[in-house]
Design a protein around this motif. Structure first.
Motif, PDB file in Angstrom:
ATOM      1  N   SER A  41       0.803  -1.227   0.000  1.00 22.86           N
ATOM      2  CA  SER A  41       0.000   0.000   0.000  1.00 22.86           C
ATOM      3  C   SER A  41       0.836   1.277   0.000  1.00 22.86           C
ATOM      4  O   SER A  41       0.341   2.343  -0.363  1.00 22.86           O
ATOM      5  N   SER A  42       2.116   1.177   0.407  1.00 26.57           N
ATOM      6  CA  SER A  42       2.920   2.397   0.570  1.00 26.57           C
ATOM      7  C   SER A  42       4.049   2.541  -0.438  1.00 26.57           C
ATOM      8  O   SER A  42       4.699   3.588  -0.475  1.00 26.57           O
ATOM      9  N   ALA A  43       4.314   1.525  -1.244  1.00 27.20           N
ATOM     10  CA  ALA A  43       5.483   1.561  -2.136  1.00 27.20           C
ATOM     11  C   ALA A  43       5.441   2.759  -3.078  1.00 27.20           C
ATOM     12  O   ALA A  43       6.453   3.455  -3.262  1.00 27.20           O
ATOM     13  N   TYR A  44       4.280   3.029  -3.660  1.00 30.79           N
ATOM     14  CA  TYR A  44       4.166   4.137  -4.623  1.00 30.79           C
ATOM     15  C   TYR A  44       4.409   5.479  -3.953  1.00 30.79           C
ATOM     16  O   TYR A  44       5.244   6.284  -4.421  1.00 30.79           O
ATOM     17  N   SER A  45       3.697   5.751  -2.854  1.00 32.16           N
ATOM     18  CA  SER A  45       3.835   7.047  -2.189  1.00 32.16           C
ATOM     19  C   SER A  45       5.229   7.209  -1.586  1.00 32.16           C
ATOM     20  O   SER A  45       5.781   8.323  -1.581  1.00 32.16           O
ATOM     21  N   ALA A  46       5.842   6.117  -1.108  1.00 32.00           N
ATOM     22  CA  ALA A  46       7.193   6.202  -0.556  1.00 32.00           C
ATOM     23  C   ALA A  46       8.207   6.537  -1.645  1.00 32.00           C
ATOM     24  O   ALA A  46       9.145   7.306  -1.422  1.00 32.00           O
ATOM     25  N   GLN A 269      -6.307   2.418  -6.183  1.00 26.37           N
ATOM     26  CA  GLN A 269      -6.650   3.487  -5.254  1.00 26.37           C
ATOM     27  C   GLN A 269      -5.464   3.905  -4.386  1.00 26.37           C
ATOM     28  O   GLN A 269      -5.446   5.025  -3.864  1.00 26.37           O
ATOM     29  N   LYS A 270      -4.463   3.038  -4.238  1.00 30.53           N
ATOM     30  CA  LYS A 270      -3.297   3.406  -3.422  1.00 30.53           C
ATOM     31  C   LYS A 270      -2.388   4.403  -4.147  1.00 30.53           C
ATOM     32  O   LYS A 270      -1.458   4.948  -3.534  1.00 30.53           O
ATOM     33  N   MET A 281      -6.477   3.851   6.494  1.00 27.29           N
ATOM     34  CA  MET A 281      -7.297   3.296   5.417  1.00 27.29           C
ATOM     35  C   MET A 281      -6.703   2.035   4.787  1.00 27.29           C
ATOM     36  O   MET A 281      -7.123   1.633   3.709  1.00 27.29           O
ATOM     37  N   ILE A 282      -5.760   1.404   5.442  1.00 22.67           N
ATOM     38  CA  ILE A 282      -5.095   0.254   4.831  1.00 22.67           C
ATOM     39  C   ILE A 282      -6.059  -0.910   4.593  1.00 22.67           C
ATOM     40  O   ILE A 282      -5.863  -1.723   3.685  1.00 22.67           O
ATOM     41  N   PHE A 283      -7.122  -0.987   5.378  1.00 24.39           N
ATOM     42  CA  PHE A 283      -8.095  -2.075   5.191  1.00 24.39           C
ATOM     43  C   PHE A 283      -8.764  -1.978   3.822  1.00 24.39           C
ATOM     44  O   PHE A 283      -9.119  -3.006   3.226  1.00 24.39           O
ATOM     45  N   ILE A 357      -1.413  -3.796  11.658  1.00 21.47           N
ATOM     46  CA  ILE A 357      -1.476  -3.705  10.198  1.00 21.47           C
ATOM     47  C   ILE A 357      -1.087  -2.307   9.714  1.00 21.47           C
ATOM     48  O   ILE A 357      -0.247  -2.158   8.817  1.00 21.47           O
ATOM     49  N   SER A 358      -1.679  -1.276  10.299  1.00 21.37           N
ATOM     50  CA  SER A 358      -1.401   0.099   9.879  1.00 21.37           C
ATOM     51  C   SER A 358       0.028   0.507  10.219  1.00 21.37           C
ATOM     52  O   SER A 358       0.637  -0.015  11.167  1.00 21.37           O
TER      53      SER A 358
END
Length: 388
Positions: A41-46, A269-270, A281-283, A357-358
């Motif tokens: 979920s975070s690879a793109y924004s990171a 959406q991520k 919102m990771i769920f 999870i978050s």
């Protein structure tokens, strides 16, 4: 006359030590699953923000691994030792909550973080552990007096103070609600009269209905942002500028996943459609990539953890251990239910994370502290082995 020899059966009862490896396994599984979904979920924004798609993952993985090892070591210590310092932990947590208003660093419009050089943490997360450890100790010290109304109010006000400081000095309503829930839950377990709890539920329901009615007819541009969140909850499509955008994008992610999802790593959406997808919102990303099936599997993992906590609470050697395990059970259950309810727009947004999870180093650190307490209680459980 020959004497008849009789065989006499002797039952030898030996006490065998127990350690809840099932609970430990559930912690490891949830942590590993959380790290996988965090990276996805975070690879793109990171990559966009920090130039490395592993930025969030590496930090969370290092903190999780370190805290897990410390939790396993700490679980070898008798929980009664920790209870001896519960008063100091409670006092320090409340003082830090108070100081956050003046010494905290403002992020996203709220002062919830205290920075100590390169390190930072949220005192509100520490407050949960403090209440889970202090209130059971207080209840046990009161003993039979716990059946009286004065004792009821002492415990209620002790938890209420921490809840108030969390709300008033860190503006963290979600954590304040959880602390209040832990307090009420522990009182419900030990207090013989259930009438005040029923009356409280009715009053809260009436208050909530009144707030919703007021918001629908009286919201103005200068109204509190919390009241605006209720308006967003009622009609997110028409209030995208007030926060409805994130809610709608999260619902799109959940709806587009279907039963088996789009596949791990294939969320759309991520890609900054759901802001800060690795946090609250990771769920929604789990539902989009792994579908309803993945959401059910995650829910089963949480249910298994809660079952093991219930088992520990039920078989604890004394009331103190039982109440500590019960407090942890209430905390995890409340936080999971509230997070899923928020991302599915069943309740107004509260900014609450999904346990294990978050993304969040402070959150995982104090969650592991709670697991250390639960495992410590489990280590004191004794079962009787019967031998013929």
């Amino acid at each position: 006359m020959a004497k008849k020899k009789r065989k006499i059966k002797v039952n030898l009862r030996q006490s065998s030590q127990y350690y809840d490896y099932n609970l430990l396994v559930s912690v490891i599984l949830l942590t590993c699953f959380g790290l996988i979904m965090l990276y996805s979920s975070s690879a793109y924004s990171a990559q966009i923000k920090f130039g490395s798609d592993m930025f969030y993952f590496k930090k969370q993985a290092a903190i999780s691994a370190g805290c897990l090892i410390i939790a396993i070591v700490a679980s070898r210590v008798d929980y009664h030792v920790y209870a001896m310092f519960s008063g100091w932990i409670y006092l320090i947590a409340n003082v830090l909550l108070f100081l956050t208003k003046f010494l905290g660093t403002e992020l996203n419009g709220a002062k919830r973080w205290i920075y100590l050089g390169p390190l930072s943490f949220q005192p509100a997360e520490m407050a949960k552990v403090a209440v889970i450890l202090f209130l059971p100790t207080l209840i046990v010290k009161m003993g039979k007096n716990m059946k009286s109304w004065p004792a009821f109010w002492v415990v209620l006000l002790s938890g209420g103070l921490t809840s108030f400081l969390t709300f008033a000095f860190t503006e963290n309503l979600s954590t304040a609600i959880i602390i209040a829930g832990i307090t009420v839950g522990l009182l419900f377990i030990v207090f013989p009269d259930s009438r005040p709890f029923a009356i409280g539920v009715i009053l809260i329901a009436l208050l909530a209905a009144g707030v919703v009615w007021y918001v629908k007819g009286n919201l103005t541009s200068g109204s509190s942002f919390r009241l605006k969140r209720i308006l967003v909850w009622l009609n997110p499509e028409a209030n995208s500028s007030l926060g409805g955008y994130q809610v709608m994008q999260g619902l799109y992610a959940i709806g587009s996943g279907g039963f088996f999802g789009k596949g791990l790593g294939n969320s759309l959406q991520k890609l900054d459609y759901v802001p800060e997808a690795q946090n609250d919102m990771i769920f929604t990303i789990i539902c989009e990539e792994l579908g309803l099936f993945g959401a059910i599997m995650l829910t089963i993992l949480f249910a298994f953890m809660l079952y093991r906590l219930f088992f520990v609470a039920q078989n604890a050697p004394d009331l103190l251990g039982s109440l500590i395990a019960s407090g942890i059970f209430i905390h995890i259950a409340l936080q999971v239910v509230l997070n899923i309810a928020v991302v599915t727009n069943a309740i107004p947004t509260t900014g609450i994370t999904l346990p294990f999870i978050s993304y969040g180093g402070t959150s995982i650190m104090f969650l592991m502290a709670e697991m250390a307490l639960a495992l410590s209680v489990s280590r004191q459980i004794r079962f009787k082995d019967q031998e013929a």
